[in-house]
Motif scaffolding. Structure first.
Motif, PDB file in Angstrom:
ATOM      1  N   TYR A 187     108.390-105.637  93.870  1.00 33.37           N
ATOM      2  CA  TYR A 187     108.514-103.990  94.219  1.00 33.37           C
ATOM      3  C   TYR A 187     107.773-103.330  92.932  1.00 33.37           C
ATOM      4  O   TYR A 187     106.875-102.480  93.315  1.00 33.37           O
ATOM      5  N   LEU A 188     107.604-104.017  91.702  1.00 31.23           N
ATOM      6  CA  LEU A 188     106.981-103.439  90.812  1.00 31.23           C
ATOM      7  C   LEU A 188     105.214-103.379  91.227  1.00 31.23           C
ATOM      8  O   LEU A 188     104.662-102.277  90.774  1.00 31.23           O
ATOM      9  N   CYS A 189     104.875-104.363  91.583  1.00 36.62           N
ATOM     10  CA  CYS A 189     103.593-104.523  91.978  1.00 36.62           C
ATOM     11  C   CYS A 189     103.257-103.546  93.033  1.00 36.62           C
ATOM     12  O   CYS A 189     102.218-103.084  93.174  1.00 36.62           O
ATOM     13  N   ASP A 190     104.029-103.484  94.006  1.00 35.25           N
ATOM     14  CA  ASP A 190     103.838-102.643  95.149  1.00 35.25           C
ATOM     15  C   ASP A 190     103.813-101.066  94.715  1.00 35.25           C
ATOM     16  O   ASP A 190     102.824-100.317  95.111  1.00 35.25           O
ATOM     17  N   THR A 191     104.837-100.618  94.036  1.00 34.45           N
ATOM     18  CA  THR A 191     104.919 -99.616  93.230  1.00 34.45           C
ATOM     19  C   THR A 191     103.485 -99.191  92.398  1.00 34.45           C
ATOM     20  O   THR A 191     102.745 -98.173  92.382  1.00 34.45           O
TER      21      THR A 191
END
Length: 793
Positions: free
Chosen positions: A724-728
């Motif tokens: 999720y952090l990478c996608d954000t």
């Protein structure tokens, strides 16, 4: 500060900088800025590596006094002057001759196995396991201990050690341009090694090369080569055999990680007994500790346990700071190592600082690392986050997860074992000491400036000016720098190492090139990793700046505040972007800084200092920086009129480490004002950006709790948070420093301590799930607002 004998910081210039250096665009403009290099660079060098004056005052008094700076020794520059011979042939064989002349302290295993098998802690575990066959107890013990026999028989072979020392010097010469060691620190180690107590070297893990650098430095300077604890998994049987004959204590062949090895009930008793035997033999030990997870700290807990039992009289701890121009992570193995060595010419340099040795027994018995004020993080912050309490409770964050509970009985763990907390405090203190003595490299300065101050790009001449300014600020904070030479050479050298992560463009009409960090995950992560030492240097100022930013955000969003004083506007209302002077209350500013300290990862402050004192220092540091101006609150009664003041003076005992002379005065006597109210001071936002990566990862992790179906296994939970952090970050196309695996693990760990995520231990492992309190979106929003107030946008 120590004065140098005309061999100032320019002496240890990397020779590769001076040879065949290509011209840098705008060099004439840059050279005009060279006068900004502080004159102290050539005359004085900060004294680093001092013992903690609060925890170990006796060790501090015993330190080796030196009025002159002995300089640095480049480990890879071996010449005939370091041997007993001279001549043409010697100059070609000087490395082999130098290694053959180094002093080696042999350490055969002898009857170590018998002593370990007969130790009480091992026999008790073997008896509890009931795995020894009846009538054949001795053979049963050996069969149960068979996975640990290679570890117990680890020894130091003098001949093999000399040969591998020669090999390692050649290997590191292919990898690094230089490996500089502070000679002042080595003379202190020689004196400490003659005093009788075994030396225990502690460093913070950065790279797989850390395990080899520390023993190699000690070997080349005729100090006892330590038994090195290596947490890496090595499958090659030949390589394992060679390393174990060089004093390297490896993981059991069946264990993948340290945590998996610790799960074996016999591993900890055997290793504790092994450490006891090594210290009885007078051997030195080298241990690496992870600043993120505390892995490796269990070895320090074992040593402290032996001292408490009286099995070992005392040891001298030596924190080691290892700084790299360019950190390279390599896979362990013969094939991967050969491929890595054939990649090209050497790049980067290494700077190693050994601190002055200090007594572990003195540190434990001084009582300065107080653990009675340690509280769970949810007790410290949760009532403030949920608006159930206005002020933060004074105390320090308990981080029991840094030390596996297998070292202590479960009954003591449930009661909050003080012994365990004290061991954790010592681990944190050593992490802080090792990080504090690390030299700040030139690539660290350039990376922090590009990442935190000039994210959109900067001209080379401006970058040179800022490097000179930041170097002076680093030296002012008593941190050493790991570079030398003129300003243009230092900046050019740094940019050449960081080139794969930068975009350097020069317009035909301008000779001054524009330097922009690449907007990619790999580039941002590399720059962020390099800038960590600068962040640690300015941690006080960064915490204070974020606290100021949080109060300014409250003023801007509320529009009405009792702390706002405006010129030309009647009343208290502030509208639009009208200029106004903000007066910050000392109590509230310190409270914000204290709350932020609890949110940050452990290891940023020494355990012997209270959180409140650290927060006060953070606010005071902004006054020294010139960001804040102190103002006295007007009094109705003069301060000198003692008889008319309300209340009596309060007196405190002089031996309390958390009190100061100002504690007997009235509180809230000062307020602070921003030094430049009409414009945003660049320094303030530069400091705020240093902690933005961690705080933003916390905010994004809080937002991700809506999208994760829990409960999940710990590894799967952290993996989904990382995704999720990478996608954000990819959606925003920025802030990639907030989406590393380390950032995800640290954020999850903080939310577990905060009570947002519940941790349940089951037979198959640890399972994580969102607590019922934070399944409510309202409480998650409160948490998000609390964290985001410290983020400068």
């Amino acid at each position: 500060m120590v004065e140098e004998n005309n061999n100032g910081i320019n002496k240890d210039t990397d020779p590769r900088i001076q040879q065949n250096r290509p011209a840098l665009s705008g060099e004439l403009k840059i050279k005009k800025k060279m006068k900004l290099v502080p004159p102290s660079l050539g005359k004085f060098r900060p004294v680093v590596g001092q013992c903690c004056h609060q925890c170990t005052p006796d060790s501090l008094r015993k330190k080796l006094e030196q009025n002159t700076f002995l300089g640095f020794n480049n480990l890879l520059s071996v010449t005939e002057t370091q041997t007993r011979y001279r001549g043409w042939l010697v100059r070609r064989l000087c490395c082999a001759l130098f290694v053959s002349g180094c002093k080696v302290y042999g350490s055969p295993a002898s009857d170590r196995l018998d002593r370990i098998c007969q130790s009480n802690r091992v026999t008790e575990v073997l008896a509890a396991d009931h795995k020894a066959p009846e009538g054949d107890e001795g053979q049963g013990q050996l069969s149960r201990l068979s996975p640990f026999l290679p570890l117990i028989n680890t020894c130091i072979s003098p001949g093999l050690l000399r040969f591998m020392g020669w090999v390692m010097l050649k290997v590191f010469a292919c990898v690094f341009g230089s490996v500089h060691v502070n000679l002042n620190h080595l003379s202190a180690l020689h004196k400490a090694s003659q005093e009788g107590s075994p030396l225990v070297y502690v460093y913070v893990r950065h790279s797989a090369m850390d395990c080899a650098l520390v023993p190699l430095v000690l070997f080349c300077h005729n100090l006892r080569v330590p038994y090195t604890v290596c947490p890496l998994r090595i499958n090659n049987s030949f390589l394992r055999s060679v390393l174990q004959k060089m004093g390297v204590i490896l993981l059991p062949s069946s264990a993948l990680t340290e945590m998996e090895a610790e799960m074996d009930t016999l591993y900890s008793p055997v290793m504790t007994s092994l450490v006891r035997e090594l210290l009885h033999e007078g051997q030195a030990i080298s241990v690496g500790v992870s600043a993120e997870s505390g892995q490796g700290g269990q070895w320090l807990a074992r040593i402290r346990q032996l001292i408490k039992e009286g099995s070992v009289p005392d040891v001298s701890l030596v924190p080691v700071g290892i700084s790299y121009d360019c950190v390279t992570n390599i896979k362990v193995g013969l094939k991967s190592a050969l491929q890595w060595l054939l990649r090209g010419k050497p790049s980067g340099s290494v700077r190693i600082h050994f601190t002055n040795p200090f007594s572990l027994k003195e540190m434990c018995e001084s009582g300065r690392c107080r653990v009675d004020e340690w509280l769970p993080l949810q007790d410290l912050l949760l009532p403030v986050i949920l608006n159930k309490r206005d002020k933060c409770v004074f105390g320090k964050r308990r981080t029991s997860w840094l030390l596996p509970s297998s070292h202590y009985p479960s009954a003591l763990e449930e009661q909050g074992c003080p012994d365990r907390d004290l061991s954790i405090a010592i681990i944190l203190h050593l992490i802080f000491s090792a990080t504090s003595c690390m030299a700040v490299m030139s690539t660290s300065l350039v990376s922090s400036l590009l990442l935190y101050r000039h994210r959109k790009g900067v001209r080379a001449s401006v970058l040179c000016r800022d490097v000179a300014w930041l170097t002076e600020e680093v030296l002012f904070r008593n941190r050493d720098v790991g570079f030398g030479g003129s300003l243009v050479e230092v900046v050019h050298y740094s940019l050449s190492l960081l080139t794969p992560h930068l975009i350097i463009a020069a317009a035909p009409s301008r000779k001054d090139p524009l330097i922009v960090p690449r907007p990619s995950f790999a580039a941002t992560l590399h720059l962020s990793l390099q800038a960590q030492t600068v962040t640690h240097t300015f941690i006080l100022e960064a915490i204070g700046a974020c606290a100021v930013s949080a109060m300014l955000c409250e003023v801007v969003f509320s529009g009405v505040s009792s702390r706002v004083r405006t010129d030309g506007v009647e009343g208290e209302e502030v509208k639009g972007d009208m200029e106004f002077d903000v007066v910050l209350c000392q109590t509230e500013l310190t409270e914000r800084a204290l709350q932020l300290c609890h949110l940050l990862p452990p290891g940023i402050m020494p355990p012997c200092q209270s959180s409140q004192s650290f927060a006060l220092d953070a606010v005071d540091s902004l006054v020294r920086c010139g960001i804040l101006i102190m103002e006295e609150i007007p009094r109705d009664i003069p301060i000198c009129d003692f008889w008319r003041r309300e209340g009596a003076l309060t007196w405190t005992t002089s031996d309390d480490p958390y009190q100061s002379d100002s504690d007997c005065e009235e509180k809230d006597l000062h307020s602070y004002k921003i030094s430049q109210p009409s414009q945003c001071p660049e320094m303030l936002f530069f400091l705020c950006s240093m902690l933005a990566g961690h705080l933003r990862a916390l905010c994004w992790t809080t937002a991700a709790l809506d999208l994760i179906n829990t409960p999940l296994a710990e590894a799967e939970f952290v993996s989904q948070i990382h995704s999720y952090l990478c996608d954000t970050a990819n959606q925003k196309k920025q802030h990639y420093e907030s989406c590393s695996e380390e950032a995800a693990r640290t954020a999850v760990r903080t939310l577990i301590d905060l009570g947002v995520i519940l941790e349940e231990r089951q037979t198959g492992g640890v399972v994580l799930g969102v607590s019922p309190l934070f399944q409510l979106s309202e409480n998650r929003q409160k948490l998000h607002r609390f964290i985001s107030q410290y983020l400068y946008n």
